[in-house]
Design a protein around this motif. Structure first.
Motif: not given
Length: 394
Positions: A6-32
């Motif tokens: 049920e709970q979404l783990p907080n993966r930000k700041g864990t060197r997660s490719v999926k979460w911490d490279m969002v701006k690098q890949i998609y150009g903005a921090h607010d992309v899901q």
């Protein structure tokens, strides 16, 4: 619903490719992020406990696999896939792609032809091109939302001198779980034209109710003992960062030759925690996996229900994997426009279909291995964005 997830783990700041490279890949921090194939779900408790025991021991020297590791795999394959293997058939590696790399280096030479079935997992193309081999494609056929193999074209391509076929089963990204007759014909054609067959079956455990994955190496075919079947617990149990995989290679000569390639490149040792996680997952992960499948069924239902009345998107129904192949070809958007639409308007980070081959243009790949509320949020954002472009604000 499944309380475990049920709970979404907080993966930000864990060197997660999926979460911490969002701006690098998609150009903005607010992309899901709903792209790269790992899960936004915590691993099974027995795996955590096994890893904690090793960590508490406090020593991380060189490790090796032994009978316990072999037997964990043998038991899992027999229980889940009705496949009885011999321990001597196993070859361990840090990842499935590493096994494919070594097979390409060992059994082909520059300019040799290697075949893949597009649209397909994009690193296959990179491996072939980076090793200066010739890429040959056998496009899958899409009819009424269902993909099949074009066997006539496959045979024509094999006749041109293809040396190696990298097969994807279950198929990423289209979600097909190949049936016995399809697998048998693939093997028979490979035998007929003397094509080496390596099968990436990393998604083998992730199939939907009423569907059964059949390892191609388990079938009684002329090349049964020479097929290289690649598997891992990493996709099944969300362990990709621990880097542990294995191949089942019954033929001793092939197995030894590929192992020698690993030795040549200094790649013969596994991650200590990866070995531990594999054993714990295969011994104690059955209940966790059952709950995961329930979650995926519910998440797929949510995706289907949300998109069912939308002309702009068609959901290709998966038989396996937690990856959903979305067809946006009726949206009126070019593929470039579709990619920008997802990033800038919908604010959703999906995999561009074009990366899987030209046949993927107009498609996007979505990862639904997350809590249901997170998946619902993502698909609703897409619908809202589609509504906005249909009715521009004055």
């Amino acid at each position: 619903m499944v309380n475990l997830f049920e709970q979404l783990p907080n993966r930000k700041g864990t060197r997660s490719v999926k979460w911490d490279m969002v701006k690098q890949i998609y150009g903005a921090h607010d992309v899901q992020p709903m792209w790269v194939a790992d899960m936004d779900l915590e691993i099974a408790q027995p795996i955590k406990e096994a890893l904690k025991k090793v960590i508490d021991h406090g020593v991380f020297g060189y490790s090796y696999t032994d009978d316990k590791t072999d037997n964990s795999i043998k038991k899992w394959l027999l229980t889940k896939h009705d496949w009885e293997i011999n321990s001597t058939s196993l070859l361990y590696s840090a990842g499935v792609l590493e096994i494919i790399h070594m097979t390409v280096l060992t059994y082909t030479k520059p300019k040799d032809k290697i075949l893949i079935q597009t649209p397909v997992y994009h690193p296959f193309q990179s491996i072939i091109k980076n090793h200066q081999r010739e890429l040959v494609t056998n496009s899958l056929l899409l009819n009424n939302g269902h993909y099949t193999i074009d066997f006539e074209d496959l045979e024509l391509k094999f006749r041109t001198g293809v040396k190696l076929f990298i097969f994807c089963s279950p198929h990423n990204p289209v979600g097909r779980v190949w049936k016995t007759d399809e697998l048998t014909r693939v093997a028979e054609l490979a035998h007929k034209y003397n094509v080496m067959l390596i099968s990436d079956e990393i998604h083998a455990d992730l199939v939907y109710p009423g569907v059964k994955h059949i390892p191609i190496g388990s079938l009684d075919t002329p090349i049964k003992n020479k097929i290289i079947t690649c598997m891992a617990p990493t996709k099944t149990f969300n362990l990709a960062g621990l880097q542990v995989a294995y191949a089942i290679i019954p033929d001793k000569t092939i197995r030894t030759t590929i192992y020698q390639a690993f030795e040549t490149h200094g790649r013969t040792m596994l991650n200590t925690l990866g070995i531990t996680a594999l054993e714990a997952a295969y011994e104690h992960g059955f209940n966790w996996l059952a709950q995961l499948i329930e979650l995926l069924v519910e998440n797929l239902r949510i995706v289907n229900e949300t998109f069912k009345n939308r002309d702009e998107v068609n959901v290709i129904q998966p038989e396996g994997t937690y990856l959903i192949w979305l067809d946006f070809r009726k949206s009126g958007l070019t593929h470039k426009q579709l990619t920008l639409f997802m990033q800038e308007e919908a604010k959703i980070g999906l995999n561009s279909g074009a990366t899987f081959g030209d046949e993927g243009k107009g498609f996007m790949r979505m990862n639904i291995a997350s809590p249901t509320s997170y998946v619902l949020e993502g698909v609703e954002k897409i619908c809202q964005a589609l509504d906005r472009i249909k009715t521009p604000q004055l």
